[in-house]
Motif scaffolding. Structure first.
Motif, PDB file in Angstrom:
ATOM      1  N   GLU A 177    -164.910  59.774 -61.065  1.00 46.95           N
ATOM      2  CA  GLU A 177    -165.174  58.421 -60.533  1.00 46.95           C
ATOM      3  C   GLU A 177    -163.940  57.811 -59.861  1.00 46.95           C
ATOM      4  O   GLU A 177    -164.035  57.321 -58.722  1.00 46.95           O
ATOM      5  CB  GLU A 177    -165.693  57.499 -61.648  1.00 46.95           C
ATOM      6  N   PRO A 178    -162.765  57.805 -60.518  1.00 45.19           N
ATOM      7  CA  PRO A 178    -161.576  57.300 -59.818  1.00 45.19           C
ATOM      8  C   PRO A 178    -161.249  58.094 -58.553  1.00 45.19           C
ATOM      9  O   PRO A 178    -160.802  57.524 -57.551  1.00 45.19           O
ATOM     10  CB  PRO A 178    -160.467  57.441 -60.866  1.00 45.19           C
ATOM     11  N   GLU A 179    -161.483  59.406 -58.592  1.00 44.97           N
ATOM     12  CA  GLU A 179    -161.211  60.234 -57.412  1.00 44.97           C
ATOM     13  C   GLU A 179    -162.117  59.834 -56.259  1.00 44.97           C
ATOM     14  O   GLU A 179    -161.677  59.741 -55.098  1.00 44.97           O
ATOM     15  CB  GLU A 179    -161.401  61.713 -57.768  1.00 44.97           C
ATOM     16  N   LEU A 180    -163.391  59.582 -56.552  1.00 42.19           N
ATOM     17  CA  LEU A 180    -164.320  59.107 -55.525  1.00 42.19           C
ATOM     18  C   LEU A 180    -163.839  57.782 -54.943  1.00 42.19           C
ATOM     19  O   LEU A 180    -163.861  57.573 -53.720  1.00 42.19           O
ATOM     20  CB  LEU A 180    -165.716  58.937 -56.122  1.00 42.19           C
ATOM     21  N   CYS A 181    -163.377  56.899 -55.820  1.00 40.12           N
ATOM     22  CA  CYS A 181    -162.923  55.579 -55.370  1.00 40.12           C
ATOM     23  C   CYS A 181    -161.685  55.681 -54.482  1.00 40.12           C
ATOM     24  O   CYS A 181    -161.518  54.885 -53.547  1.00 40.12           O
ATOM     25  CB  CYS A 181    -162.649  54.675 -56.569  1.00 40.12           C
ATOM     26  N   VAL A 182    -160.820  56.658 -54.735  1.00 40.17           N
ATOM     27  CA  VAL A 182    -159.654  56.874 -53.863  1.00 40.17           C
ATOM     28  C   VAL A 182    -160.138  57.184 -52.450  1.00 40.17           C
ATOM     29  O   VAL A 182    -159.634  56.629 -51.461  1.00 40.17           O
ATOM     30  CB  VAL A 182    -158.770  58.024 -54.390  1.00 40.17           C
ATOM     31  N   ARG A 183    -161.127  58.060 -52.328  1.00 42.96           N
ATOM     32  CA  ARG A 183    -161.633  58.438 -51.010  1.00 42.96           C
ATOM     33  C   ARG A 183    -162.371  57.282 -50.339  1.00 42.96           C
ATOM     34  O   ARG A 183    -162.261  57.086 -49.123  1.00 42.96           O
ATOM     35  CB  ARG A 183    -162.526  59.667 -51.127  1.00 42.96           C
ATOM     36  N   LEU A 184    -163.133  56.518 -51.118  1.00 43.39           N
ATOM     37  CA  LEU A 184    -163.824  55.365 -50.550  1.00 43.39           C
ATOM     38  C   LEU A 184    -162.834  54.333 -50.026  1.00 43.39           C
ATOM     39  O   LEU A 184    -162.989  53.805 -48.916  1.00 43.39           O
ATOM     40  CB  LEU A 184    -164.736  54.729 -51.605  1.00 43.39           C
ATOM     41  N   ARG A 185    -161.804  54.044 -50.830  1.00 40.50           N
ATOM     42  CA  ARG A 185    -160.804  53.063 -50.395  1.00 40.50           C
ATOM     43  C   ARG A 185    -160.030  53.567 -49.188  1.00 40.50           C
ATOM     44  O   ARG A 185    -159.590  52.794 -48.348  1.00 40.50           O
ATOM     45  CB  ARG A 185    -159.881  52.711 -51.559  1.00 40.50           C
ATOM     46  N   GLY A 186    -159.880  54.898 -49.103  1.00 42.43           N
ATOM     47  CA  GLY A 186    -159.223  55.481 -47.941  1.00 42.43           C
ATOM     48  C   GLY A 186    -160.024  55.287 -46.658  1.00 42.43           C
ATOM     49  O   GLY A 186    -159.460  55.324 -45.554  1.00 42.43           O
ATOM     50  N   GLN A 187    -161.326  55.074 -46.803  1.00 43.86           N
ATOM     51  CA  GLN A 187    -162.203  54.811 -45.663  1.00 43.86           C
ATOM     52  C   GLN A 187    -162.348  53.316 -45.383  1.00 43.86           C
ATOM     53  O   GLN A 187    -163.160  52.913 -44.549  1.00 43.86           O
ATOM     54  CB  GLN A 187    -163.579  55.422 -45.911  1.00 43.86           C
ATOM     55  N   GLY A 188    -161.598  52.494 -46.117  1.00 46.98           N
ATOM     56  CA  GLY A 188    -161.616  51.060 -45.868  1.00 46.98           C
ATOM     57  C   GLY A 188    -162.528  50.254 -46.777  1.00 46.98           C
ATOM     58  O   GLY A 188    -162.599  49.020 -46.672  1.00 46.98           O
ATOM     59  N   TRP A 189    -163.236  50.915 -47.685  1.00 50.58           N
ATOM     60  CA  TRP A 189    -164.111  50.214 -48.617  1.00 50.58           C
ATOM     61  C   TRP A 189    -163.313  49.616 -49.769  1.00 50.58           C
ATOM     62  O   TRP A 189    -162.190  50.043 -50.047  1.00 50.58           O
ATOM     63  CB  TRP A 189    -165.157  51.170 -49.197  1.00 50.58           C
ATOM     64  N   LYS A 190    -163.927  48.666 -50.459  1.00 48.89           N
ATOM     65  CA  LYS A 190    -163.313  48.066 -51.642  1.00 48.89           C
ATOM     66  C   LYS A 190    -164.150  48.349 -52.880  1.00 48.89           C
ATOM     67  O   LYS A 190    -165.355  48.568 -52.802  1.00 48.89           O
ATOM     68  CB  LYS A 190    -163.156  46.549 -51.462  1.00 48.89           C
ATOM     69  N   VAL A 191    -163.467  48.341 -54.010  1.00 45.99           N
ATOM     70  CA  VAL A 191    -164.103  48.503 -55.327  1.00 45.99           C
ATOM     71  C   VAL A 191    -163.876  47.210 -56.092  1.00 45.99           C
ATOM     72  O   VAL A 191    -162.775  46.653 -56.052  1.00 45.99           O
ATOM     73  CB  VAL A 191    -163.479  49.697 -56.090  1.00 45.99           C
ATOM     74  N   TRP A 192    -164.906  46.731 -56.793  1.00 46.96           N
ATOM     75  CA  TRP A 192    -164.797  45.428 -57.441  1.00 46.96           C
ATOM     76  C   TRP A 192    -165.295  45.481 -58.877  1.00 46.96           C
ATOM     77  O   TRP A 192    -166.260  46.150 -59.182  1.00 46.96           O
ATOM     78  CB  TRP A 192    -165.597  44.379 -56.673  1.00 46.96           C
ATOM     79  N   ARG A 193    -164.583  44.751 -59.728  1.00 44.64           N
ATOM     80  CA  ARG A 193    -164.990  44.611 -61.140  1.00 44.64           C
ATOM     81  C   ARG A 193    -165.404  43.170 -61.390  1.00 44.64           C
ATOM     82  O   ARG A 193    -164.623  42.245 -61.167  1.00 44.64           O
ATOM     83  CB  ARG A 193    -163.832  45.019 -62.046  1.00 44.64           C
ATOM     84  N   LEU A 194    -166.659  42.978 -61.822  1.00 48.18           N
ATOM     85  CA  LEU A 194    -167.164  41.650 -62.149  1.00 48.18           C
ATOM     86  C   LEU A 194    -166.983  41.365 -63.635  1.00 48.18           C
ATOM     87  O   LEU A 194    -166.842  42.284 -64.447  1.00 48.18           O
ATOM     88  CB  LEU A 194    -168.653  41.544 -61.793  1.00 48.18           C
ATOM     89  N   ALA A 195    -167.026  40.092 -63.987  1.00 49.04           N
ATOM     90  CA  ALA A 195    -166.886  39.708 -65.396  1.00 49.04           C
ATOM     91  C   ALA A 195    -168.190  39.896 -66.167  1.00 49.04           C
ATOM     92  O   ALA A 195    -168.188  39.937 -67.395  1.00 49.04           O
ATOM     93  CB  ALA A 195    -166.447  38.246 -65.484  1.00 49.04           C
ATOM     94  N   GLU A 196    -169.306  40.044 -65.451  1.00 44.55           N
ATOM     95  CA  GLU A 196    -170.622  40.133 -66.104  1.00 44.55           C
ATOM     96  C   GLU A 196    -170.748  41.370 -66.987  1.00 44.55           C
ATOM     97  O   GLU A 196    -170.165  42.421 -66.703  1.00 44.55           O
ATOM     98  CB  GLU A 196    -171.734  40.152 -65.040  1.00 44.55           C
ATOM     99  N   GLU A 197    -171.538  41.216 -68.055  1.00 40.21           N
ATOM    100  CA  GLU A 197    -171.837  42.352 -68.927  1.00 40.21           C
ATOM    101  C   GLU A 197    -172.680  43.364 -68.150  1.00 40.21           C
ATOM    102  O   GLU A 197    -173.626  43.003 -67.457  1.00 40.21           O
ATOM    103  CB  GLU A 197    -172.618  41.880 -70.155  1.00 40.21           C
ATOM    104  N   MET A 198    -172.350  44.645 -68.272  1.00 48.29           N
ATOM    105  CA  MET A 198    -173.042  45.682 -67.507  1.00 48.29           C
ATOM    106  C   MET A 198    -173.816  46.649 -68.400  1.00 48.29           C
ATOM    107  O   MET A 198    -175.028  46.803 -68.258  1.00 48.29           O
ATOM    108  CB  MET A 198    -172.034  46.454 -66.651  1.00 48.29           C
ATOM    109  N   THR A 199    -173.114  47.318 -69.311  1.00 51.94           N
ATOM    110  CA  THR A 199    -173.769  48.323 -70.155  1.00 51.94           C
ATOM    111  C   THR A 199    -173.232  48.292 -71.579  1.00 51.94           C
ATOM    112  O   THR A 199    -172.097  47.880 -71.830  1.00 51.94           O
ATOM    113  CB  THR A 199    -173.561  49.751 -69.593  1.00 51.94           C
ATOM    114  N   LEU A 200    -174.068  48.782 -72.489  1.00 51.79           N
ATOM    115  CA  LEU A 200    -173.673  49.039 -73.875  1.00 51.79           C
ATOM    116  C   LEU A 200    -173.616  50.555 -74.054  1.00 51.79           C
ATOM    117  O   LEU A 200    -174.597  51.249 -73.771  1.00 51.79           O
ATOM    118  CB  LEU A 200    -174.694  48.446 -74.847  1.00 51.79           C
TER     119      LEU A 200
END
Length: 328
Positions: A177-200
């Motif tokens: 997952e972090p490796e994918l995000c490196v490539r996405l950010r390299g293409q100009g995309w952003k990754v975001w973390r919200l405060a909302e509850e997501m999963t248990l």
């Protein structure tokens, strides 16, 4: 009950998750537009249970090397075939339950922020009180809110962005997952973390051996991530890799050298470990007991991390073969 989140497909991966998979499916049926479950050789009736709930099922060919990355990619390919109109994919592990309200919140955020390709929220451990290992998992997932460098296995992604970078690297046994995000950010995309509850999440990690193998897998992921992207300006996972070598191997080697030169006095070098534990414990914000336990395991964890680094190097440059490192 949540309204149907149109435009969202879900890819669930799992093996022998039993009741955990049942909770996962129940949290998503009637909420997402399409659900695909990717099974990796379950023998507990998981495939039949998913079929009974009207979920699209992909049974992986287990004659090929298995990775979670490969499973997610095959789930995405299936989703594109059966629901090509899906614009967003929620990836989730089969031992997780998606919190009510997460999908609409995440969808609204992505639609309002076209520059963001990946959004994740707070993943919590379902039973953090059952063991120090579960508790450490819960703390590990409490990452800062806002723009982030990476996400974990649970995240909502834009289908077009995911496809544009060819998805996950299917051969990675950890840290995909972090490796994918490196490539996405390299293409100009952003990754975001919200405060909302997501999963248990239900780690079910109650034994020292489980923690050791999971930490060893983390060291392997650090090494592979640094090998792939460590030379980039952000030096992906270089710092984590260096720490593993320093604490897991450098100090023991220095102790041996000092002992050869100074005799028994050389063993004093080992005092750096309890001093580091004390330093970390003083920085903790939990109870005194938990602070000391966490500090102890953070320092001890550098040894399996170093072994994980070694395993990667042997696999990459020696005759070894990559094999999944499981802790359950």
């Amino acid at each position: 009950m949540n309204a149907l989140a149109t435009g969202i497909g879900v890819v669930i991966i799992g093996r022998n998750e039993g009741p955990r998979l049942e909770r996962c499916l129940a949290s998503l049926i009637g909420v997402a537009q399409k659900i695909v479950y990717v099974d990796s050789g379950s023998t507990d009736g998981s495939v039949q249970m998913a079929h009974q709930r009207g979920v699209e099922v992909v049974e992986l060919d287990m004659s090929k090397p298995f990775t979670a990355a490969r499973a997610r990619n095959e789930g995405f390919a299936c989703l594109q075939r059966v629901s090509p109109q899906v614009r967003y994919i929620q990836f989730v592990d089969g031992d997780c339950e998606v919190v009510a309200g997460w999908l609409p919140e995440a969808l609204a955020f992505l639609e309002a922020r076209p520059e963001v390709a990946v959004v994740c929220g707070r993943r919590r451990e379902r039973f953090p009180q059952r063991s120090i290992y579960n508790y450490m998992c819960d703390l590990e997932w409490d990452t800062p809110v806002g723009e982030a460098k990476a996400c974990g296995g649970d995240a909502l992604m834009r289908a077009d962005a995911f496809a544009a970078v060819s998805g996950f690297r299917a051969d990675m046994i950890a840290g995909e997952e972090p490796e994918l995000c490196v490539r996405l950010r390299g293409q100009g995309w952003k990754v975001w973390r919200l405060a909302e509850e997501m999963t248990l999440h239900d780690a079910g990690m109650t034994r020292f051996g489980q923690w050791w193998r999971r930490t060893l897998r983390g060291g392997y992921a650090f090494a592979e991530g640094a090998f792939l992207h460590g030379a980039t300006p952000e030096q992906h996972w270089q710092r984590e890799s260096r720490r593993a070598w320093f604490w897991g191997l450098g100090i023991p080697v220095a102790t041996i050298i000092a002992s050869l030169m100074l005799g028994g006095w050389g063993l004093l070098v080992l005092l750096i470990y309890p001093l580091q534990i004390a330093r970390l414990a003083r920085r903790g914000d939990g109870s005194v007991r938990k602070n000391w336990l966490l500090a102890f395991f953070l320092v001890l964890g550098k040894f399996p991390e170093m072994l994980g680094q070694t395993r990667f190097l042997l696999n990459r440059f020696g005759a070894g073969k990559s094999a999944l490192i499981e802790y359950k």
